[in-house]
Design a protein around this motif. Sequence first.
Motif, short mmCIF file in Angstrom:
data_model
loop_
_atom_site.label_atom_id
_atom_site.label_comp_id
_atom_site.label_asym_id
_atom_site.label_seq_id
_atom_site.Cartn_x
_atom_site.Cartn_y
_atom_site.Cartn_z
N ASN A 1 7.51 15.76 6.40
CA ASN A 1 6.87 15.06 5.27
C ASN A 1 6.34 13.69 5.71
O ASN A 1 5.25 13.26 5.29
CB ASN A 1 7.88 14.90 4.14
N LEU A 2 7.08 13.00 6.55
CA LEU A 2 6.66 11.69 7.06
C LEU A 2 5.36 11.82 7.85
O LEU A 2 4.45 10.98 7.72
CB LEU A 2 7.76 11.10 7.93
N GLY B 1 0.78 -1.22 0.00
CA GLY B 1 0.00 0.00 0.00
C GLY B 1 0.82 1.28 0.00
O GLY B 1 2.01 1.28 0.33
N ALA B 2 0.14 2.37 -0.35
CA ALA B 2 0.81 3.65 -0.54
C ALA B 2 1.37 4.22 0.76
O ALA B 2 2.47 4.77 0.78
CB ALA B 2 -0.17 4.65 -1.16
N SER C 1 13.58 7.06 5.20
CA SER C 1 14.91 6.86 4.63
C SER C 1 15.56 8.19 4.27
O SER C 1 16.77 8.38 4.44
CB SER C 1 14.81 5.97 3.39
N THR C 2 14.75 9.13 3.77
CA THR C 2 15.27 10.45 3.43
C THR C 2 15.79 11.18 4.68
O THR C 2 16.82 11.85 4.65
CB THR C 2 14.19 11.29 2.74
N LEU D 1 5.29 5.12 1.16
CA LEU D 1 5.70 6.51 1.31
C LEU D 1 6.35 6.76 2.68
O LEU D 1 7.30 7.55 2.79
CB LEU D 1 4.51 7.44 1.14
N SER D 2 5.86 6.09 3.71
CA SER D 2 6.46 6.23 5.05
C SER D 2 7.91 5.74 5.04
O SER D 2 8.80 6.39 5.60
CB SER D 2 5.66 5.44 6.09
N LEU D 3 8.14 4.60 4.39
CA LEU D 3 9.50 4.07 4.29
C LEU D 3 10.40 5.03 3.53
O LEU D 3 11.55 5.28 3.93
CB LEU D 3 9.46 2.70 3.59
#
Length: 415
Positions: A186-187, A84-85, A95-96, A89-91
């Motif tokens: 962002n997270l 799922g999205a 990571s960023t 996106l959380s990963l």
Amino acid sequence: MNRRGEATEEIPAAEQPKRMKIIHIAYLIAALDMTGMFLQFSVTPYLAKKLGFDTLWFGYLQTTVGIIQLLGGPMFGRFGDLFGARVALSLACASTTVFFLLLAIADHPAMLFIHKIPTVFMHVLPACQMVVADLSEPEKRADALSKLGLCFGIGMIAGSTLGGHLNTRYGEAFTAYFGAAWSAVNLLLVLKFIPKTTKGQTPRTNTESENKSKSIFNMGEITRLMKFPGVTATFVVKIVAGLPSGIFQVMFSIIALEFFKLQPEQNGYLMAYFGIVQMVVQGGVIGPLTARYSESSLLLLSIGVSSLVGLAQAYMQNVFHFCLTVIPMMFSFSVFNVITDSMLTNSVPSSDTGTMMGLCSSVQSLLRTVGPTAGGFLYVNYGVSSIGLTQFVVNIAVFVYLLLRQPKKTAEQKE
């Protein structure tokens, strides 16, 4: 009907506002991520120079990123399809954040390589593309995806300008810590607003469900997408035509530093100019073009313009000359990427759009893998002009190939 001859899902009127809200949140997340990435571009070249990197070693550093993301892109895309999205996106955002923290403490050449390791999961833009592709109607997908390019332009302007100012006034470490905090915000947006999955509830047969492997590392499930009509040919064009312009882009920070001799703040202003041009193209040009002209015609146009841009870059002498080439360069780059991504995602089932976006991002990673080494070799031995001439020759060859192939394709479609 989509390119595979299947009936496309009609979106209920009640669902459209909800889908548009999620798409707009995805645009915001992409813009914030791009701001962070361009902020990082104001740090890495100058930190690398302080740590003793020359042009070739900086090329090796960029190649390392390309290899890591080349391996991670398809796996990440399939991860998004399976889990799922929101999880994907959380990963990517987490990571960023780690990426920036490692950059902030980099005080040795080896640390610059180590801080690139989290890039294996740093695929925020492809994950946002997956969300937009899942929630947009197929006939409006190119326009919806082009708006992500608008977010790219916003991030380029904000990140380059902000990064240049922060780096000049507070140094590389402070700028990197600021990027880490930015990514953490962002997270939080992802966790708050992105749903667990954005896939439509398409029915599957028992046989299909049994045969569909749940493994992220199943290369058969990833490479089977290449068997759909037109996918392989589009991928080959995306790689071959994109390679020369990819070489210039990955080498631009070195060209700005050594050929144009720009300071961090000046480089930030130039990148902001790129962003303004990209915003105009992505936000106001691509949408009307996709509504009026076919994807194949726009693909030809973008490759033809790119060849002329390469010729102009081969003879540029200063920043002013380069700025004149930026408008057609950003036009060809934007149209080429949006059209090829739209063609590829419309060629596969909606359940596989994440994997396809992962493969598309792996093409960019492949260009970043080959580009720095090839670009470093060309720049050191033959100068900036050789990069532009390479782009001109390769894109002219691809343009002629597609032009000759069109009558045959049209005849096959009529049959």
